[in-house]
Design an enzyme around this catalytic site. Structure first.
Site, PDB file in Angstrom:
ATOM      1  N   ASP A   7     -14.530  16.231  37.592  1.00 31.06           N
ATOM      2  CA  ASP A   7     -12.781  16.609  37.723  1.00 31.06           C
ATOM      3  C   ASP A   7     -12.552  18.530  37.156  1.00 31.06           C
ATOM      4  O   ASP A   7     -12.342  18.949  37.815  1.00 31.06           O
ATOM      5  CB  ASP A   7     -11.321  15.920  37.282  1.00 31.06           C
ATOM      6  CG  ASP A   7     -10.913  15.004  38.711  1.00 31.06           C
ATOM      7  OD1 ASP A   7     -11.336  15.190  39.581  1.00 31.06           O
ATOM      8  OD2 ASP A   7     -10.757  14.347  37.887  1.00 31.06           O
ATOM      9  N   HIS A  42     -12.011  10.321  44.162  1.00 32.54           N
ATOM     10  CA  HIS A  42     -11.200  10.180  42.828  1.00 32.54           C
ATOM     11  C   HIS A  42     -12.740  10.533  42.133  1.00 32.54           C
ATOM     12  O   HIS A  42     -14.043  10.447  42.929  1.00 32.54           O
ATOM     13  CB  HIS A  42     -11.141   9.293  42.154  1.00 32.54           C
ATOM     14  CG  HIS A  42      -9.450   9.200  42.642  1.00 32.54           C
ATOM     15  ND1 HIS A  42      -8.869   9.900  42.322  1.00 32.54           N
ATOM     16  CD2 HIS A  42      -9.224   8.030  43.540  1.00 32.54           C
ATOM     17  CE1 HIS A  42      -7.706   9.664  42.708  1.00 32.54           C
ATOM     18  NE2 HIS A  42      -7.681   8.337  43.390  1.00 32.54           N
ATOM     19  N   ASP A  43     -12.945  11.136  40.897  1.00 29.03           N
ATOM     20  CA  ASP A  43     -14.146  12.386  40.548  1.00 29.03           C
ATOM     21  C   ASP A  43     -14.746  10.993  40.614  1.00 29.03           C
ATOM     22  O   ASP A  43     -15.950  11.462  40.668  1.00 29.03           O
ATOM     23  CB  ASP A  43     -12.991  11.916  38.830  1.00 29.03           C
ATOM     24  CG  ASP A  43     -14.727  12.369  37.528  1.00 29.03           C
ATOM     25  OD1 ASP A  43     -14.928  13.236  37.596  1.00 29.03           O
ATOM     26  OD2 ASP A  43     -15.826  11.429  37.271  1.00 29.03           O
ATOM     27  N   GLY A  52      -3.939  22.215  45.755  1.00 27.28           N
ATOM     28  CA  GLY A  52      -5.181  20.633  45.601  1.00 27.28           C
ATOM     29  C   GLY A  52      -5.027  19.708  46.563  1.00 27.28           C
ATOM     30  O   GLY A  52      -5.799  18.812  46.748  1.00 27.28           O
TER      31      GLY A  52
END
Length: 386
Positions: A170, A140-141, A97
């Site tokens: 996510d 981020h998400d 990731g």
């Protein structure tokens, strides 16, 4: 607080028993995807790095590392990449990731790994994807679901979009799509003449894919491109949440006519409200429903709707959910190592999954991994850290 007891992780049963996975430690959707694979029975070896993954979570409580084993490898050390490639040679899957290009610079990118193991499924998990104008940007998400239109459709019409934790981006748009891709690629690699390949799972792709039905409804004229005004986004007075007398909430999903009829009958307003098809009077209908729910507590309304097909349920907290009678009867939550947690899903009749072990502690399983994977050594935590 004393950490819960943990037991030595060992490979277990499940439909993926015998599948070996190397997980390069990270945060967010990658670890959750690897946990799903481990819950399904895969032997997941997490490659942790000295210093941890960056969030500072106590490893003994990180449930996304349950059912896994851990080795400790410094990927920036001279022998770090070679140690990972030794694992890769014996693996079926790798989960990574990092930002695009990082694995390649470390010497463990797709070309390096597939050269060592041509049948490897190399799963890449990012927010923006491996290419595109934003591929190298941090994120981020919340940002990923924002640009896909997914965040903008969640919440009330007169308020800011409601943030759905990191579940939609996510985990739903990221982790689960990576798992789907890995399983499909494993199927291909196992066919005659099949080869390994790279699975590029991006949260933006998955989150966008989740809205397929909404795009179809919008094209057909059945969905307005404004949140809080549609059938499934809280705009409908018989599909939403209502406060009760004790400040709790009930969730209503009485979409079909027969369920709606049961709903307003049990609510006690069947003779007082306008037709549900009279869209101009929906505000009046919503006000009547809201006023009625405010007259009793959540527990009282739960009892009223118990056993009915009105499609009404109490809105429970995370701590309350495991005690719900239906979830308790199904074993939807389990207690392992002193921690109550969701059980593996979905369920299998012949090869059931299970929470076999608690969270893997960094570097704690070097000996068993080396033994089981046929390696002379594997990354091990210093004695002081074990």
């Amino acid at each position: 607080m004393t950490p819960p007891p943990t037991s030595r992780p060992t490979p277990g049963g499940g439909p993926l028993a015998g599948v070996r996975v190397v997980e390069l430690a990270g945060i967010g959707p990658g670890p959750f995807a690897a946990m799903v694979l481990a819950d399904l029975g895969a032997d997941v070896v997490r490659v942790d790095r000295p210093g941890g993954a960056g969030l500072g979570i106590d490893s003994a409580y990180d449930l996304t590392n349950r059912n896994k084993r851990s080795v400790l490898i410094d990927l920036k050390a001279d022998d770090g990449p070679a140690a990972v490639l030794d694992l890769v040679e014996r693996a079926d899957v790798l989960v990574e990731g990092y930002r695009p290009g990082v694995a390649e610079r470390l010497g463990i990118g797709p070309d390096d790994c597939l050269a060592r193991n041509p049948r490897l499924v190399y799963g890449r998990m990012t927010g923006w994807g491996q290419e595109g104008p934003l591929a190298d940007r941090a994120g981020h998400d919340i940002g990923y679901i924002a640009v896909t239109g997914t965040l903008g459709m969640i919440g009330r019409a007169d308020e800011a979009p409601a943030v759905p934790a990191n579940l939609v981006g996510d985990y739903a748009g990221g982790s689960l799509y990576l798992v789907i891709g890995i399983l499909a690629a494993l199927r291909h690699a196992g066919t005659e003449g099949g080869t390994g390949q790279v699975v590029d799972a991006a949260v933006v792709d998955g989150a966008a894919h989740l809205t397929t039905m909404i795009h179809a409804m919008m094209a057909a004229g059945g969905w307005q491109d404004r949140r809080g005004t549609n059938l499934l986004d809280g705009g409908c007075p018989f599909y939403g949440c209502y406060e009760t007398a004790d400040g709790q909430y009930m969730a209503v999903g009485a979409l079909e006519q027969r369920f709606y009829a049961e709903f307003i009958r049990l609510l006690g307003i069947a003779d007082e409200v306008p037709s549900r098809k009279d869209f101009d009077r929906w505000p009046e209908l919503r006000a009547a429903v809201a006023a009625r729910f405010k007259q009793r507590t959540r527990a009282e309304w739960t009892e009223v709707f118990e056993g009915s097909d009105a499609c009404v349920a109490p809105v429970l907290s995370l701590r309350e959910a495991p005690e719900h009678p239906h979830l308790a009867a199904r074993g939807t939550f389990v207690r392992h190592g002193g921690i109550t947690q969701p059980a593996p899903a979905p369920r299998f009749s012949a090869t059931p999954g299970a929470v076999r072990t608690g969270p893997a502690l960094p570097g704690a399983d070097a000996v068993s991994v080396a033994r089981d994977w046929g390696l002379p050594t594997a990354g091990e935590a210093p004695a002081a850290d074990r």
